[in-house]
Design an enzyme around this catalytic site. Structure first.
Site, PDB file in Angstrom:
ATOM      1  N   ASP A   1      -9.684  39.020  30.820  1.00 53.64           N
ATOM      2  CA  ASP A   1      -9.008  37.731  30.957  1.00 53.64           C
ATOM      3  C   ASP A   1      -9.898  36.529  30.653  1.00 53.64           C
ATOM      4  O   ASP A   1      -9.412  35.500  30.192  1.00 53.64           O
ATOM      5  CB  ASP A   1      -8.406  37.603  32.363  1.00 53.64           C
ATOM      6  CG  ASP A   1      -7.112  38.400  32.507  1.00 53.64           C
ATOM      7  OD1 ASP A   1      -6.528  38.765  31.464  1.00 53.64           O
ATOM      8  OD2 ASP A   1      -6.681  38.653  33.641  1.00 53.64           O
ATOM      9  N   ALA A   2     -11.186  36.637  30.937  1.00 56.16           N
ATOM     10  CA  ALA A   2     -12.069  35.500  30.667  1.00 56.16           C
ATOM     11  C   ALA A   2     -12.514  35.481  29.211  1.00 56.16           C
ATOM     12  O   ALA A   2     -12.370  34.484  28.511  1.00 56.16           O
ATOM     13  CB  ALA A   2     -13.276  35.532  31.605  1.00 56.16           C
TER      14      ALA A   2
ATOM     15  N   GLY B   1      -9.884  33.171  27.864  1.00 56.11           N
ATOM     16  CA  GLY B   1     -10.487  31.925  28.341  1.00 56.11           C
ATOM     17  C   GLY B   1      -9.954  31.574  29.722  1.00 56.11           C
ATOM     18  O   GLY B   1      -8.835  31.097  29.863  1.00 56.11           O
TER      19      GLY B   1
ATOM     20  N   VAL C   1      -3.335  33.469  33.980  1.00 51.82           N
ATOM     21  CA  VAL C   1      -3.443  34.265  32.759  1.00 51.82           C
ATOM     22  C   VAL C   1      -2.108  34.992  32.589  1.00 51.82           C
ATOM     23  O   VAL C   1      -1.918  36.085  33.094  1.00 51.82           O
ATOM     24  CB  VAL C   1      -4.637  35.230  32.842  1.00 51.82           C
ATOM     25  CG1 VAL C   1      -4.871  35.875  31.482  1.00 51.82           C
ATOM     26  CG2 VAL C   1      -5.886  34.510  33.311  1.00 51.82           C
TER      27      VAL C   1
ATOM     28  N   ASN D   1       1.084  36.248  33.481  1.00 51.80           N
ATOM     29  CA  ASN D   1       1.800  36.503  34.740  1.00 51.80           C
ATOM     30  C   ASN D   1       0.958  36.323  35.987  1.00 51.80           C
ATOM     31  O   ASN D   1       1.466  35.937  37.032  1.00 51.80           O
ATOM     32  CB  ASN D   1       2.375  37.923  34.721  1.00 51.80           C
ATOM     33  CG  ASN D   1       1.316  38.981  34.420  1.00 51.80           C
ATOM     34  OD1 ASN D   1       0.526  38.822  33.481  1.00 51.80           O
ATOM     35  ND2 ASN D   1       1.276  40.026  35.208  1.00 51.80           N
ATOM     36  N   TYR D   2      -0.358  36.598  35.887  1.00 52.75           N
ATOM     37  CA  TYR D   2      -1.208  36.569  37.074  1.00 52.75           C
ATOM     38  C   TYR D   2      -1.848  35.214  37.297  1.00 52.75           C
ATOM     39  O   TYR D   2      -2.241  34.548  36.351  1.00 52.75           O
ATOM     40  CB  TYR D   2      -2.318  37.616  36.985  1.00 52.75           C
ATOM     41  CG  TYR D   2      -1.848  38.991  37.400  1.00 52.75           C
ATOM     42  CD1 TYR D   2      -1.393  39.219  38.687  1.00 52.75           C
ATOM     43  CD2 TYR D   2      -1.851  40.046  36.507  1.00 52.75           C
ATOM     44  CE1 TYR D   2      -0.945  40.476  39.072  1.00 52.75           C
ATOM     45  CE2 TYR D   2      -1.414  41.298  36.889  1.00 52.75           C
ATOM     46  CZ  TYR D   2      -0.964  41.505  38.175  1.00 52.75           C
ATOM     47  OH  TYR D   2      -0.525  42.739  38.551  1.00 52.75           O
TER      48      TYR D   2
ATOM     49  N   TYR E   1      -5.079  33.724  39.255  1.00 54.39           N
ATOM     50  CA  TYR E   1      -6.299  34.019  39.996  1.00 54.39           C
ATOM     51  C   TYR E   1      -6.777  32.756  40.690  1.00 54.39           C
ATOM     52  O   TYR E   1      -7.050  31.755  40.035  1.00 54.39           O
ATOM     53  CB  TYR E   1      -7.408  34.491  39.058  1.00 54.39           C
ATOM     54  CG  TYR E   1      -7.125  35.801  38.369  1.00 54.39           C
ATOM     55  CD1 TYR E   1      -7.420  37.007  38.984  1.00 54.39           C
ATOM     56  CD2 TYR E   1      -6.581  35.834  37.088  1.00 54.39           C
ATOM     57  CE1 TYR E   1      -7.180  38.213  38.339  1.00 54.39           C
ATOM     58  CE2 TYR E   1      -6.331  37.036  36.443  1.00 54.39           C
ATOM     59  CZ  TYR E   1      -6.636  38.222  37.071  1.00 54.39           C
ATOM     60  OH  TYR E   1      -6.396  39.407  36.439  1.00 54.39           O
TER      61      TYR E   1
ATOM     62  N   HIS F   1      -7.955  45.189  39.032  1.00 54.34           N
ATOM     63  CA  HIS F   1      -8.546  43.908  38.626  1.00 54.34           C
ATOM     64  C   HIS F   1     -10.019  43.954  38.999  1.00 54.34           C
ATOM     65  O   HIS F   1     -10.355  44.011  40.177  1.00 54.34           O
ATOM     66  CB  HIS F   1      -7.880  42.746  39.357  1.00 54.34           C
ATOM     67  CG  HIS F   1      -6.418  42.594  39.077  1.00 54.34           C
ATOM     68  ND1 HIS F   1      -5.916  41.654  38.210  1.00 54.34           N
ATOM     69  CD2 HIS F   1      -5.346  43.273  39.533  1.00 54.34           C
ATOM     70  CE1 HIS F   1      -4.604  41.750  38.158  1.00 54.34           C
ATOM     71  NE2 HIS F   1      -4.218  42.721  38.957  1.00 54.34           N
TER      72      HIS F   1
ATOM     73  N   MET G   1     -29.624  33.260  40.850  1.00 49.41           N
ATOM     74  CA  MET G   1     -30.123  32.806  42.143  1.00 49.41           C
ATOM     75  C   MET G   1     -31.504  32.171  41.986  1.00 49.41           C
ATOM     76  O   MET G   1     -32.351  32.701  41.273  1.00 49.41           O
ATOM     77  CB  MET G   1     -30.223  33.986  43.111  1.00 49.41           C
ATOM     78  CG  MET G   1     -28.926  34.738  43.364  1.00 49.41           C
ATOM     79  SD  MET G   1     -27.635  33.777  44.164  1.00 49.41           S
ATOM     80  CE  MET G   1     -28.366  33.500  45.788  1.00 49.41           C
TER      81      MET G   1
END
Lengths: 649, 649
Positions: free
Chosen positions: B385-386, B390, B470, B472-473, B475, B532, B540
């Site tokens: 998805d990313a 995007g 994205v 249908n979903y 986040y 998912h 860090m």
């Protein structure tokens, strides 16, 4: 595994509110002595919570200060209004009379010790059939666990008729300690000259010593047939946080019935008592004595700058124990052992308006806290915080504004002292509507579809909370009821670490870091590796009492040659547990599974059994740990009873 | 595993707010057609969120309604104020000019497609050395991923000097789709007569068809060297929730560069399109057309009855992107791929008042959503998805009051269209102080010790949130900053299931339940098993850039004969990862471990390295799943970079 290494890290980032106790400074002395517990009807300590107690400049506003302190509710006139309502003050007094008049106890009522006295709940069918405002209450009965001249009895007490019926006594084990025992046993060592000499040798004044009763675990048959306890002591000189000042290696074995010291183990030669400096955690003391606590490295504490204010209907409390909110209706009560019991949780079906059953009864069944140090003074530290100490007995009054938000409603607990008299723990449970700024459900359409849709509903929930302070640790137990019908149980761990004294004041003195059984947290202080296992008893009644436990396993399935460009996929297999054994689950991270509680007699429109999903909670946040999530199901009457371990959050 | 059985259960308990879409009724038609995406400077859709949108009687109060809608902020005059500030509107325009003038693009600027254009962040040392209000900004550079006549380029653009420097292009793979492509490809099938004939054969009007571009995954070298997409279509007739009306089995393979239909796969013979009835989820429509939504089985939605109101200092937003709150200071920005980037998160040391580094940069690096159905129309559904869509590009404006609480502050995103022009996504990120009624730290002394201590501090945190829709979903990505220095990342999953059409309208028609690759959710609708996986990149900088990854394993240790009444205990072993390989972790539930990020060059007072604990989130709640928690660490320059998978919450 509460491996304290991580805690240490945070301390020295100077970040841990949970840990500020280690970086504080204080310069005052404690009020001395250990009082016997209150068995008066009203808990004097409860008063501390009723006025404005939110520290820090923003917490206490004028309105809070001038509000008159409400008079504690009188429980003397309470009457039960629901079949599951706990025993009232007058019912406890009645049960006490009946028990003390019962032979053989009548011969010496002062030798009768009440370890537990609680409602003997009616059968489920009776409770389910009862209609509020229509039916009279079913007969009220109590079940008592008592000891008399060294013998334990389990007795059913008919409160109306006065009949006492013996119930089977377990073959092994002892009842939960009474609060009176827990307190008085702390004094037992002082009757022993050898103990006092040991304390003096360490340069500690006897008046500065604070002791705790520590359950023994079970390490073989030699310890059987005798109620024993181990007492460990601390120096309370110069700090309220005596937990940070262990008199290490000194363990006193005491007979609980005679208060006689049986054995003193002293392995602490050369281990200094850690210094009192920077251990006190009381904010008000710091404000008072040191000016700005932050200037001393005291973690800055911030009151919410956004305070909830009422803008609609809140939580409804009916007849003292029935909570109604957002389609939910449930019965809530304090319990001496479990802390808080949720019963008959039902949620409204938006289509029919009817309430549908979800959970008949739910509660924490045990908290097991084993420490991972095999040495003489530590090997036996394997506490069962509920069964040995009483999770409800250890619950103190909640602090309004800080423990629960403004506008929370509070429920009191009515418990029973060793002599059978009732006493009240005020503000033991709070119930409130939570809005944390979260989203219950939302969907936006993206430019891909060209639809201009932005749907979002805020997440509003109901929370029932109690906090048990089992000596150093504070367990925050939240039951959260969502508008979508989900119940989440969250256990928060707070309070203070149980630490071990050491001769080391710097890590470079330790030959082998790993043999410390923990982490050097401060000079002469080790945080010992341990774990907190919390188990719950969940009697699910999803759409009725006939429920089954279903395990859905996801396993790799290879495709047949030519079936698919994919070589494999995960395939689900459903298995209904036919026996308790089959419902025992050992979770595997890379062999995922789901657990459902279904009602096989109720089908959805397309033919699936109506059901509910059990979600074992995982670890999240500061003090929660490698979860041992193991739902264990067993049948109890016609109901499926789940013991579900969840991780601390 | 998003095994939808559980969802079904909830639906038919009529409890699922996330699921009400399945039990709704609606009787209206959609506005037709799919618009091309807005590339105008201000996102028109954003306006939807700025007025009072909280449904239900309690949400919208008079004050909300009469509040004038604030004018959208003009980003045309924005200037960068921090080395990490994202490219401004004018910087994007400048970069566009430079790129279009750059040979070979200058020969045909309209053939240049910008897939990404973002700030090329300065080196860490430069950023760390920069002093606000003292130093000028380091030179501003952009990094662009473009395609020109079928070839991809990665280019560094010097915004001041205008130089364009080629950077290495990865050996395989394609850039993230542009939004323009994602939209326009949905129309590609309609140019093909065979496709239109297929649609008509199913009795669907072409004007009712809505399509989605679905990435292909990778299933062998035959698919290489060609940018391909699969298009799947739905009937939007009679509902906004076209996701519930798949035209099952119809998959159209399209060349992304030519928009040419390469292949039509039609395996859906005999599978009806599920009915539109009861699928719409828009609350306002129901309120409007049906009166009381609850009477139609629409899940009752409740606005908070306790609304936060300001009572102290809130969140401070400095120079547009720097957030200050409760000792925290951090830089926050929208990102086309990652959605939201948190940089330079530092927290104040209460002892010294100085800010100490915790995290240099953190963001979601990928969301992988594989479906577990090997059949022709589903095997390839393995979305990233990313990277493919995007995550920021899919973020829509947040809905004030419902997506974020009252008094939240909002940040806009400035993104780049395929033609290189900037556009604004308003209200893309919100920042707010959260008070959920929780306890940060507390301790009560029990009657055992006789001390009357009731210390409790409320838990107040800072939340930064963005939501990516994205398709249908939805986040919901929350970064939560605690007063004790802990950062929690929470991923909430909302929106609508991606479902599969089926000939079955009742389970009794299915020969083998398990071969459905999911659960029959409604008539002709299967929820397909899927998962998912969310991974994060966490650079860090605990007390500086030199950090190590430490794994602490807890393993059973047998005691020696005679050592202890205990037979075994858990012993901790620390291992500092020396290579990336050693830092790869496969979590085991019954072989517990902890993961620390430490700074070996900074020691605490007693000699432990200063550090921070990485807590992989577990599953909790409704839609989150069997977690595949696998922190993978890699070195990037002098910084340890963690990719940490967390489970959805």
């Amino acid at each position: 595994m509460d491996h304290s290494t991580s805690l240490l890290r945070l301390i020295f980032l100077a970040l841990g509110a949970a840990l500020v106790l280690l970086v504080l400074r204080s310069a005052f002395h404690l009020p001395r002595g250990i009082d016997t517990p209150t068995t008066s009807l009203f808990d004097a300590a409860a008063a501390a919570g009723s006025s404005c107690t939110r520290f820090a400049p923003w917490g206490c506003r004028k309105g809070d200060r001038t509000k008159p302190k409400p008079k504690p509710p009188s429980h003397e006139t309470d009457v039960p209004r629901h079949p599951l309502d706990p025993l009232t003050v007058s019912e406890i007094n009645r049960a006490r009379e009946i028990l003390r008049a019962h032979p053989p106890f009548a011969s010496s009522p002062s030798s009768l010790f009440v370890h537990s006295l609680a409602l003997d709940e009616p059968e489920k069918a009776v409770v389910l059939g009862w209609r509020r405002g229509v039916d009279p209450l079913p007969p009220r009965r109590a079940v008592a666990v008592v000891r008399f001249r060294g013998e334990a009895f389990v007795l059913a007490v008919d409160l109306a008729g006065g009949a006492v019926t013996p119930l089977p006594v377990p073959a092994s084990g002892y009842p939960t300690m009474t609060m009176d025992e827990q307190v008085s046993l702390c004094f037992a060592p002082f009757a022993d000259p050898a103990f006092n000499a040991t304390i003096r040798r360490r340069g500690v004044r006897l008046s500065d010593v604070a002791c705790l009763p520590i359950s023994l675990g079970w390490y073989g048959p030699t310890e059987e047939n005798r109620r024993l306890i181990k007492v460990q002591c601390f120096s309370a000189e110069g700090t309220a946080n005596f937990y940070m000042r262990p008199i290490e290696g000194l363990t006193v074995l005491v007979d609980m019935d005679t208060a006689e010291v049986i054995h003193i183990s002293d392995r602490g030669a050369g281990i200094p008592i850690p210094a009192a400096a920077n251990t006190d955690y009381r904010y008000a003391r710091h404000m008072q004595e040191e000016g700005d606590p932050a200037s001393n490295g005291f973690q800055k504490v911030r009151a919410p700058s956004m305070e909830p204010a009422p803008s609609g209907p809140g939580v409804e409390l009916v007849d003292g124990h029935t909570v109604r909110w957002g389609g939910w209706e449930l019965h809530l009560k304090a319990d001496a052992r479990a802390g808080m019991v949720v019963s008959r949780a039902r949620v409204q079906d938006p289509r029919t308006g009817a309430h549908r059953e979800v959970l008949y009864k739910g509660m924490a069944s045990e908290l097991f806290v084993p420490y991972m140090d095999p040495s003489e003074a530590w090997y036996f530290k394997t506490y069962m915080d509920a069964g040995e100490y009483g999770f409800g007995l250890q619950a103190m009054p909640l602090v309004p504004l800080n423990d629960c938000p403004r506008h929370a409603r509070y429920l009191d607990g009515v418990f029973v002292a060793a002599d059978g008299r009732p006493y009240v723990r005020e503000n033991m449970i709070c119930v409130f509507e939570r809005y944390a700024g979260d989203v219950a459900w939302r969907h936006s359409e993206s430019p891909i579809t060209g639809m201009d849709i932005r749907e979002s509903r805020p997440k509003v929930t109901l929370v029932a909370r109690m906090v048990a302070s089992v000596a150093n640790y504070d367990y925050i137990m939240d039951w959260e009821f969502q508008m979508d019908g989900l119940i989440r149980i969250k256990v928060g761990l707070s309070g203070i670490l149980m630490v071990k004294g050491t001769a080391y004041s710097h890590l470079n003195q330790a030959r082998d870091n790993e043999d410390m059984h923990g982490t050097l947290l401060s000079e002469n202080v080790i945080g010992v590796i341990h774990d907190h296992f919390v188990t719950f008893r969940l009697d699910m009644d999803v759409d009725g009492a006939n429920n089954s436990f279903v395990r859905v396993d996801m396993a790799r399935q290879e495709t047949s040659p030519g079936e698919s460009p994919r070589r494999s996929y995960l395939k689900a297999t459903r298995r209904v547990a036919r026996t308790e054994k089959e419902a025992q689950v050992r979770l595997k991270l890379y062999e995922p599974a789901e657990f459902h509680v279904v009602n096989p007699t109720k089908k959805t429109r397309v033919g699936n059994p109506v059901g509910y999903k059990v979600v074992p909670a995982g670890p999240a946040g500061l003090c929660r740990r490698h979860h041992c999530v193991s739902p264990i199901a067993g049948r109890r009457g016609d109901a499926l009873v789940h013991h579900l371990s969840v991780a601390l959050e």
